[in-house]
Design a protein around this motif. Structure first.
Motif, PDB file in Angstrom:
ATOM      1  N   VAL A 126     -26.480 -24.610 -12.791  1.00 61.69           N
ATOM      2  CA  VAL A 126     -27.407 -23.476 -12.787  1.00 61.69           C
ATOM      3  C   VAL A 126     -28.485 -23.691 -13.844  1.00 61.69           C
ATOM      4  O   VAL A 126     -28.183 -24.035 -14.994  1.00 61.69           O
ATOM      5  N   ASP A 127     -29.725 -23.498 -13.462  1.00 58.55           N
ATOM      6  CA  ASP A 127     -30.864 -23.578 -14.367  1.00 58.55           C
ATOM      7  C   ASP A 127     -31.491 -22.196 -14.509  1.00 58.55           C
ATOM      8  O   ASP A 127     -31.009 -21.226 -13.908  1.00 58.55           O
ATOM      9  N   VAL A 128     -32.552 -22.118 -15.266  1.00 58.48           N
ATOM     10  CA  VAL A 128     -33.356 -20.895 -15.295  1.00 58.48           C
ATOM     11  C   VAL A 128     -34.729 -21.229 -14.734  1.00 58.48           C
ATOM     12  O   VAL A 128     -35.209 -22.369 -14.859  1.00 58.48           O
ATOM     13  N   PRO A 140     -30.587 -27.529  -6.542  1.00 57.75           N
ATOM     14  CA  PRO A 140     -30.461 -27.767  -5.095  1.00 57.75           C
ATOM     15  C   PRO A 140     -29.037 -28.136  -4.688  1.00 57.75           C
ATOM     16  O   PRO A 140     -28.521 -27.658  -3.674  1.00 57.75           O
ATOM     17  N   GLU A 141     -28.390 -28.985  -5.484  1.00 60.18           N
ATOM     18  CA  GLU A 141     -27.033 -29.442  -5.161  1.00 60.18           C
ATOM     19  C   GLU A 141     -26.024 -28.295  -5.267  1.00 60.18           C
ATOM     20  O   GLU A 141     -25.136 -28.155  -4.420  1.00 60.18           O
ATOM     21  N   ALA A 143     -26.716 -25.066  -5.006  1.00 60.36           N
ATOM     22  CA  ALA A 143     -27.005 -24.109  -3.935  1.00 60.36           C
ATOM     23  C   ALA A 143     -26.383 -24.557  -2.621  1.00 60.36           C
ATOM     24  O   ALA A 143     -25.845 -23.745  -1.861  1.00 60.36           O
ATOM     25  N   LEU A 144     -26.443 -25.859  -2.357  1.00 61.87           N
ATOM     26  CA  LEU A 144     -25.843 -26.370  -1.123  1.00 61.87           C
ATOM     27  C   LEU A 144     -24.329 -26.220  -1.162  1.00 61.87           C
ATOM     28  O   LEU A 144     -23.711 -25.796  -0.177  1.00 61.87           O
ATOM     29  N   LEU A 145     -23.707 -26.549  -2.297  1.00 62.20           N
ATOM     30  CA  LEU A 145     -22.256 -26.397  -2.420  1.00 62.20           C
ATOM     31  C   LEU A 145     -21.851 -24.932  -2.248  1.00 62.20           C
ATOM     32  O   LEU A 145     -20.898 -24.636  -1.517  1.00 62.20           O
ATOM     33  N   ASP A 146     -22.561 -24.019  -2.906  1.00 65.13           N
ATOM     34  CA  ASP A 146     -22.259 -22.596  -2.762  1.00 65.13           C
ATOM     35  C   ASP A 146     -22.352 -22.161  -1.303  1.00 65.13           C
ATOM     36  O   ASP A 146     -21.503 -21.413  -0.800  1.00 65.13           O
ATOM     37  N   THR A 147     -23.384 -22.631  -0.635  1.00 64.09           N
ATOM     38  CA  THR A 147     -23.629 -22.238   0.755  1.00 64.09           C
ATOM     39  C   THR A 147     -22.498 -22.702   1.668  1.00 64.09           C
ATOM     40  O   THR A 147     -21.963 -21.929   2.475  1.00 64.09           O
ATOM     41  N   ARG A 172     -24.313 -35.835  -7.091  1.00 67.57           N
ATOM     42  CA  ARG A 172     -24.227 -34.611  -7.888  1.00 67.57           C
ATOM     43  C   ARG A 172     -23.483 -33.513  -7.139  1.00 67.57           C
ATOM     44  O   ARG A 172     -22.706 -32.764  -7.734  1.00 67.57           O
ATOM     45  N   VAL A 173     -23.682 -33.415  -5.828  1.00 66.35           N
ATOM     46  CA  VAL A 173     -22.951 -32.425  -5.031  1.00 66.35           C
ATOM     47  C   VAL A 173     -21.452 -32.647  -5.159  1.00 66.35           C
ATOM     48  O   VAL A 173     -20.676 -31.707  -5.391  1.00 66.35           O
ATOM     49  N   TYR A 174     -21.027 -33.901  -5.039  1.00 63.75           N
ATOM     50  CA  TYR A 174     -19.592 -34.204  -5.093  1.00 63.75           C
ATOM     51  C   TYR A 174     -19.028 -34.069  -6.505  1.00 63.75           C
ATOM     52  O   TYR A 174     -17.853 -33.729  -6.678  1.00 63.75           O
TER      53      TYR A 174
END
Length: 203
Positions: A126-128, A140-141, A143-147, A172-174
């Motif tokens: 998480v960034d700001v 981005p990574e 957000a995709l994992l959360d989705t 990074r996603v993994y």
């Protein structure tokens, strides 16, 4: 600080912040803000949260931090993917990951949909935003994992529009998946779905 100076500096704010900085009681501040809202000079997002939609720094995303209150959370899911340019589809709501209850907030500045995630999924990724005021937003990574994670157990985000895979770092996603998801069945299901989307650990 007088009310005019305050209004120049704050696009989204709470009643308490207004009361503190303008040196007045909360009840007095609330009455003043309600009068301004009745005149159309302010938008009442929800109880105790206000927005100046004509302010040059206004964005509805700035309300997310105030709406979260004491909960951990961040802008995520399709909203964050769109903000990062991963998908072109404009979502009809601002999607927020939270440690609190899942819920929907309909307001004059937009619809906010909150999806509950485990606290362990809030630790990294998480960034700001670069805006003022800033708001927390998933990478981005993340957000995709959360989705993909939420899509496993809710009837949301089952179908994603075409992804710009160049904007996603598969490694990074993994890495996030390994850190944040401990249940083996969920891990296997997530790996399978990510593979279907063309997201792999080696790129």
């Amino acid at each position: 600080m007088d009310a005019i100076t305050f209004s120049l500096r704050h696009a989204v704010f709470t009643t308490r912040l207004f009361a503190t900085l303008t040196k007045r009681g909360v009840d007095s501040a609330s009455r003043t803000l309600n009068r301004l809202a009745a005149r159309g000079q302010l938008a009442k997002v929800t109880r105790g949260i206000w927005a100046q939609t004509a302010h040059p720094a206004f964005t509805p995303f700035a309300a997310v931090g105030f709406l979260l209150g004491n909960e951990q959370g961040h802008v995520s899911f399709v909203s964050a993917l769109h903000r990062h340019g991963v998908i072109s589809q404009i979502p009809g709501a601002i999607h927020v990951a939270t440690t609190g209850h899942s819920r929907v907030v309909d307001s004059p500045i937009g619809r906010f949909e909150f999806f509950r995630l485990r606290p362990q999924m809030m630790l990294t990724g998480v960034d700001v935003s670069a805006t003022d005021p800033f708001y927390p937003i998933a990478t981005p990574e993340k957000a995709l994992l959360d989705t993909v994670y939420v899509a496993l157990w809710r009837r949301r985000f089952k179908r994603l529009p075409e992804l710009d895979l160049e904007s996603i770092d598969g490694r990074r996603v993994y890495e996030l998946l390994e850190r944040q998801v401990t249940a083996l069945p969920f891990k296997k299901a997530l790996v399978a779905r990510l593979g279907e989307l063309g997201i792999h650990a080696d790129r």
